[in-house]
Design a protein around this motif. Structure first.
Motif, PDB file in Angstrom:
ATOM      1  N   ALA A  69     -24.622  11.560   4.458  1.00 32.11           N
ATOM      2  CA  ALA A  69     -23.920  12.711   5.026  1.00 32.11           C
ATOM      3  C   ALA A  69     -24.626  13.258   6.263  1.00 32.11           C
ATOM      4  O   ALA A  69     -23.983  13.548   7.278  1.00 32.11           O
ATOM      5  N   LEU A  70     -25.951  13.418   6.214  1.00 34.76           N
ATOM      6  CA  LEU A  70     -26.650  13.948   7.379  1.00 34.76           C
ATOM      7  C   LEU A  70     -26.739  12.915   8.499  1.00 34.76           C
ATOM      8  O   LEU A  70     -26.787  13.283   9.683  1.00 34.76           O
ATOM      9  N   LYS A  71     -26.723  11.635   8.154  1.00 35.54           N
ATOM     10  CA  LYS A  71     -26.644  10.622   9.205  1.00 35.54           C
ATOM     11  C   LYS A  71     -25.288  10.695   9.900  1.00 35.54           C
ATOM     12  O   LYS A  71     -25.199  10.487  11.122  1.00 35.54           O
ATOM     13  N   GLN A  72     -24.222  10.980   9.176  1.00 30.37           N
ATOM     14  CA  GLN A  72     -22.915  11.178   9.806  1.00 30.37           C
ATOM     15  C   GLN A  72     -22.966  12.290  10.848  1.00 30.37           C
ATOM     16  O   GLN A  72     -22.430  12.148  11.949  1.00 30.37           O
ATOM     17  N   ILE A  73     -23.597  13.399  10.492  1.00 30.23           N
ATOM     18  CA  ILE A  73     -23.716  14.513  11.430  1.00 30.23           C
ATOM     19  C   ILE A  73     -24.498  14.071  12.664  1.00 30.23           C
ATOM     20  O   ILE A  73     -24.107  14.355  13.811  1.00 30.23           O
ATOM     21  N   ALA A  74     -25.604  13.363  12.447  1.00 27.57           N
ATOM     22  CA  ALA A  74     -26.425  12.929  13.577  1.00 27.57           C
ATOM     23  C   ALA A  74     -25.653  11.992  14.501  1.00 27.57           C
ATOM     24  O   ALA A  74     -25.661  12.155  15.726  1.00 27.57           O
ATOM     25  N   CYS A  75     -24.958  11.020  13.936  1.00 20.24           N
ATOM     26  CA  CYS A  75     -24.214  10.066  14.762  1.00 20.24           C
ATOM     27  C   CYS A  75     -23.102  10.768  15.539  1.00 20.24           C
ATOM     28  O   CYS A  75     -22.859  10.468  16.720  1.00 20.24           O
ATOM     29  N   ALA A  76     -22.434  11.717  14.895  1.00 24.10           N
ATOM     30  CA  ALA A  76     -21.351  12.430  15.568  1.00 24.10           C
ATOM     31  C   ALA A  76     -21.871  13.245  16.743  1.00 24.10           C
ATOM     32  O   ALA A  76     -21.295  13.224  17.837  1.00 24.10           O
ATOM     33  N   GLU A  77     -22.962  13.970  16.533  1.00 27.87           N
ATOM     34  CA  GLU A  77     -23.481  14.823  17.594  1.00 27.87           C
ATOM     35  C   GLU A  77     -24.167  14.027  18.701  1.00 27.87           C
ATOM     36  O   GLU A  77     -24.130  14.419  19.870  1.00 27.87           O
ATOM     37  N   LEU A  78     -24.785  12.910  18.338  1.00 29.45           N
ATOM     38  CA  LEU A  78     -25.436  12.083  19.354  1.00 29.45           C
ATOM     39  C   LEU A  78     -24.442  11.226  20.122  1.00 29.45           C
ATOM     40  O   LEU A  78     -24.746  10.721  21.207  1.00 29.45           O
ATOM     41  N   GLY A  79     -23.252  11.038  19.527  1.00 33.67           N
ATOM     42  CA  GLY A  79     -22.253  10.199  20.169  1.00 33.67           C
ATOM     43  C   GLY A  79     -22.610   8.729  20.148  1.00 33.67           C
ATOM     44  O   GLY A  79     -22.319   7.989  21.099  1.00 33.67           O
ATOM     45  N   VAL A  80     -23.235   8.276  19.068  1.00 37.74           N
ATOM     46  CA  VAL A  80     -23.666   6.875  18.961  1.00 37.74           C
ATOM     47  C   VAL A  80     -23.090   6.255  17.697  1.00 37.74           C
ATOM     48  O   VAL A  80     -22.589   6.942  16.807  1.00 37.74           O
ATOM     49  N   GLY A  81     -23.163   4.936  17.622  1.00 35.93           N
ATOM     50  CA  GLY A  81     -22.680   4.210  16.460  1.00 35.93           C
ATOM     51  C   GLY A  81     -23.623   4.310  15.281  1.00 35.93           C
ATOM     52  O   GLY A  81     -24.782   4.730  15.406  1.00 35.93           O
ATOM     53  N   TRP A  82     -23.119   3.892  14.132  1.00 33.95           N
ATOM     54  CA  TRP A  82     -23.866   4.010  12.879  1.00 33.95           C
ATOM     55  C   TRP A  82     -25.194   3.275  12.924  1.00 33.95           C
ATOM     56  O   TRP A  82     -26.221   3.768  12.449  1.00 33.95           O
ATOM     57  N   ASP A  83     -25.227   2.112  13.537  1.00 30.24           N
ATOM     58  CA  ASP A  83     -26.433   1.286  13.530  1.00 30.24           C
ATOM     59  C   ASP A  83     -27.470   1.737  14.548  1.00 30.24           C
ATOM     60  O   ASP A  83     -28.578   1.176  14.600  1.00 30.24           O
ATOM     61  N   ALA A  84     -27.141   2.732  15.361  1.00 29.48           N
ATOM     62  CA  ALA A  84     -28.097   3.205  16.376  1.00 29.48           C
ATOM     63  C   ALA A  84     -29.088   4.214  15.813  1.00 29.48           C
ATOM     64  O   ALA A  84     -30.046   4.588  16.502  1.00 29.48           O
ATOM     65  N   VAL A  85     -28.873   4.670  14.572  1.00 26.03           N
ATOM     66  CA  VAL A  85     -29.736   5.692  13.971  1.00 26.03           C
ATOM     67  C   VAL A  85     -30.386   5.129  12.713  1.00 26.03           C
ATOM     68  O   VAL A  85     -29.695   4.656  11.805  1.00 26.03           O
ATOM     69  N   ASP A  86     -31.701   5.174  12.687  1.00 27.36           N
ATOM     70  CA  ASP A  86     -32.453   4.811  11.487  1.00 27.36           C
ATOM     71  C   ASP A  86     -32.801   6.087  10.736  1.00 27.36           C
ATOM     72  O   ASP A  86     -33.233   7.074  11.345  1.00 27.36           O
ATOM     73  N   VAL A  87     -32.634   6.070   9.438  1.00 32.27           N
ATOM     74  CA  VAL A  87     -32.952   7.245   8.624  1.00 32.27           C
ATOM     75  C   VAL A  87     -34.171   6.944   7.769  1.00 32.27           C
ATOM     76  O   VAL A  87     -34.240   5.897   7.125  1.00 32.27           O
ATOM     77  N   LYS A  88     -35.120   7.860   7.787  1.00 33.36           N
ATOM     78  CA  LYS A  88     -36.338   7.695   7.007  1.00 33.36           C
ATOM     79  C   LYS A  88     -36.582   8.932   6.155  1.00 33.36           C
ATOM     80  O   LYS A  88     -36.266  10.059   6.558  1.00 33.36           O
ATOM     81  N   LEU A  89     -37.146   8.712   4.976  1.00 33.96           N
ATOM     82  CA  LEU A  89     -37.550   9.823   4.110  1.00 33.96           C
ATOM     83  C   LEU A  89     -38.965  10.220   4.510  1.00 33.96           C
ATOM     84  O   LEU A  89     -39.892   9.426   4.385  1.00 33.96           O
ATOM     85  N   PRO A  90     -39.154  11.426   4.993  1.00 30.51           N
ATOM     86  CA  PRO A  90     -40.460  11.800   5.541  1.00 30.51           C
ATOM     87  C   PRO A  90     -41.456  12.210   4.474  1.00 30.51           C
ATOM     88  O   PRO A  90     -41.097  12.670   3.389  1.00 30.51           O
ATOM     89  N   GLY A  91     -42.706  12.055   4.813  1.00 27.57           N
ATOM     90  CA  GLY A  91     -43.777  12.614   4.017  1.00 27.57           C
ATOM     91  C   GLY A  91     -44.278  13.887   4.651  1.00 27.57           C
ATOM     92  O   GLY A  91     -43.743  14.370   5.660  1.00 27.57           O
ATOM     93  N   THR A  92     -45.343  14.441   4.087  1.00 27.31           N
ATOM     94  CA  THR A  92     -45.859  15.705   4.583  1.00 27.31           C
ATOM     95  C   THR A  92     -46.463  15.584   5.975  1.00 27.31           C
ATOM     96  O   THR A  92     -46.654  16.599   6.659  1.00 27.31           O
TER      97      THR A  92
END
Length: 683
Positions: A69-92
């Motif tokens: 869901a949050l990757k959808q928001i990022a792709c929409a606002e950045l105006g890029v395709g799905w494969d242009a955004v990598d999602v990572k679970l961050p640490g501290t």
């Protein structure tokens, strides 16, 4: 190019908004810090380098689909395709502190700052430099029909789950890693216990033995544990058997059922301490409805038992791999307990295989760190299913008395009193003195869902808090599920007493237009008609999301109940990913089924006796009815979906049992009488 955005100003971080008087001799436990997310934070979540974007997810993924869901928001606002955004679970070490993943707040609180940050980054990349973060952000581009690729995107990490790629903390492997376990007395840690005797020589003789660890940090409540470390999980089992620990344990002083009895409490304290509705209902005179409800504890029943891996570097720095709802809280607790600075610990986040509020405190994480320090090697600790039941905290049990007077077919006097175990101030993390302080300020988790969403001439709802031998704390929806179950059951009974259709009765009293809207919609979906033998319930979750549910049940000759169909109208504002919201609704409907018909955590005296799902069952595939979901989206801002349908799921089933000729379900879970009569007996 690389773009890194900053924003002027000082970020003010606050704690949980709790002021506590610290008495002499009372050690203050670590309080979770849960700052509200803002644009300053969000600028660190999204980054651009070498033509690609990285989204450091400010939430924990635990099956709710927030990665997607949050990757959808990022792709929409950045105006890029799905494969242009990598999602990572961050640490501290990757992002600034964020609020724990709790309360169905991910879309409500995180969508806007993330969208704004992505919009600013989009402008920065487009102009080849930095956009001013002091300027108003560009217009936001929500996922809409003009981006078909974002309406039904692939499930992030979906392929990895299906193919078995390592995603969970249990998958972590470190060079030279060994395995650990902490043994505790087989009783509630509310009472003092410690190892009295054990066969250390026999344990050391077992193949795979690494270490026996005695450390005062291996404690849970008043229970002091004994740590063991071995080369394999199987060796842990052999060592535990060989140790044959004998425990010195304080006798359990009271049964949780007796401590929670609402009628006993009212006899000594007629005006309970905390108010939700603070009108004064006259007690003299007859009541049209006078019902008692008892809600027992229930396990979180996450598929993944909790686990952690700890590894110390030669310079004393610690790395922790966890499956937690709050990685920053894990760092805070472990740092305090081990005497380390925050910058000496890095906590790595992983996908969580179910949590439901149960993986909010620090348990297995501290155990792993203590054992790793003692063994001088990386250590993985993974609780067994039996440990999950015995050492984890459970749904806070509660006991309710509701009394109602009707006048001309309308609610005149509504009085609801209940006593509950603490939820936010869980006894799994808070010492008795601190819970004693909380009794003066209340517990918002206990009160959640107790607010009546219907008109009445006079409304009085009060509750009291009681520390119990059973560990109780945050559990999916906190008090929303049990409290709505009670109020919606009573409203249904009031409609019957008034000789009115349950739908018409609710609509005549409802105070919120959005609640009325989902009521009408679910009635239309289910083909509701006056005299229908269906069950109806509805509610508002956290004053922000709405749900109404209709249930159909079949009652066998012996009184056994099977749910055959359920319909749900759900309004959580703007829907970002319809498939995921429907999945959350389905999970809540199944949760309601489990609450009313299946889940029963077995006890032996005051102790949890369940060791497997055979002792504490959850719904199976054969129990699941046909589920029909309708998402009502009229453009309001997005709110929570993860726990919303809890407000109606269980009560709709109980009301359906009543409509089908059964009795009112007053104690959970519902069980038919041995002779085939339908009754309301619970545990």
């Amino acid at each position: 190019m690389s773009a890194v955005l900053t924003r002027r100003g000082v970020l003010q971080l606050s704690g949980a908004g709790l002021t506590v008087a610290l008495f002499a001799g009372c050690a203050l436990p670590v309080i979770p810090k849960r700052p509200a997310p803002n644009l300053d934070d969000a600028l660190g979540w999204i980054r651009h380098e070498a033509g690609r974007y990285t989204l450091w997810l400010p939430r924990v993924e635990m099956g709710q689909g927030v990665l997607t869901a949050l990757k959808q928001i990022a792709c929409a606002e950045l105006g890029v395709g799905w494969d242009a955004v990598d999602v990572k679970l961050p640490g501290t070490g990757d992002i600034a502190r964020v609020k724990a993943t709790v309360g169905s707040d991910s879309m409500k609180d995180f969508v806007l700052p993330l969208a704004q940050a992505c919009a600013l980054l989009r402008e920065a990349v487009a102009c080849g430099g930095f956009a001013s973060a002091d300027d108003p952000p560009p217009a936001l581009r929500w996922p809409t029909a003009d981006r078909p690729d974002l309406r039904r995107p692939p499930l992030e990490q979906g392929e990895a789950i299906v193919t078995g790629r390592p995603l969970f903390v249990a998958d972590v492997r470190r060079p030279g890693m060994v395995f650990g376990r902490v043994l505790y007395a087989p009783q509630s840690p509310e009472f003092a216990s410690s190892p009295r005797a054990f066969d250390e020589a026999a344990a050391r003789a077992q193949p795979g033995f690494v270490a026996l660890v005695r450390d005062d940090l291996l404690e849970q409540g008043q229970a002091l544990g004994l740590g063991i470390v071995a080369t394999t999980p199987g060796a842990l089992d052999r060592i535990e058997r060989a140790l044959a620990v004998q425990w010195q344990a304080e006798e359990i002083k009271a049964d949780w059922r007796e401590l929670l009895d609402i009628d006993t409490r009212l006899a000594s304290d007629p005006r309970l301490t905390h108010a939700v509705h603070d009108d004064t209902v006259p007690q003299a005179g007859a009541w049209d409805v006078d019902l008692r409800f008892d809600i027992p504890p229930a396990a979180h029943a996450a598929m993944e038992p909790r686990a952690a891996v700890a590894e110390f570097a030669p310079d004393g720095r610690l790395q922790l791999w966890v499956g937690s709802q709050d990685v920053f809280y894990q760092r805070d607790v472990v740092a305090k307990r081990l005497g380390l600075d925050d910058d000496q610990i890095t906590v790595h986040s992983h996908r969580v295989g179910g949590a439901f509020g149960g993986k909010t405190i620090c348990t297995v994480e501290l155990e792993a760190a203590v054992l790793a320090r003692a063994a001088g090697r990386p250590v993985k600790v993974q609780w067994t299913r039996a440990q999950e039941f015995a050492q984890g905290f459970h749904r806070a049990p509660s006991s309710h008395r509701v009394r109602v007077r009707l006048k001309d077919g309308r609610l005149q006097h509504w009085w609801h009193g209940f006593v509950s175990a603490h939820i936010l101030f869980t006894n799994a993390a808070m010492p008795p003195w601190m819970q004693a302080v909380s009794r003066f300020v209340g517990d918002a988790g206990v009160a959640r869902g107790a607010k009546l969403p219907y008109r009445a001439a006079v409304r009085e709802t009060r509750f009291a808090l009681q520390r119990l031998p059973v560990l109780a704390g945050p559990w999916r929806g906190l008090g929303a599920g049990p409290n709505h179950f009670v109020t919606e059951s009573v409203i249904d009974e009031c409609a019957r007493l008034a000789g009115q259709d349950p739908l018409a009765f609710r609509l005549a009293h409802v105070e919120d237009a959005r609640l009325a809207r989902v009521l009408r919609r679910v009635a239309q979906m289910a083909g509701w008609s006056e005299g229908s033998r269906l069950g109806l319930a509805c509610g508002i979750y956290k004053d922000m999301s709405y749900a109404a549910v209709v249930a159909e049940v079949a009652v066998a000759a012996d009184g056994a109940v099977r749910v055959t169909q359920m319909w749900c109208a759900h309004d959580c504002g703007r829907v970002i990913n319809a498939s995921q919201v429907r999945a959350q609704c389905e999970g809540n409907l199944v949760w309601g089924l489990g609450m009313v018909l299946v889940e029963a955590l077995r006890f032996d005296g005051g102790n949890v006796a369940a060791t497997s799902f055979a002792d504490s069952p959850i719904p199976r595939w054969g129990d699941i009815p046909a589920l029909h979901i309708d998402l009502v989206d009229t453009g309001e801002p997005p709110t929570g979906a993860g726990e919303t349908a809890i407000v109606a799921a269980g009560a709709a089933i109980a009301n359906a049992i009543r409509a089908a000729g059964g009795t009112r379900v007053l104690s959970l879970p519902y069980r038919p009488a041995p002779d085939g009569r339908r009754n309301n007996a619970g545990l």
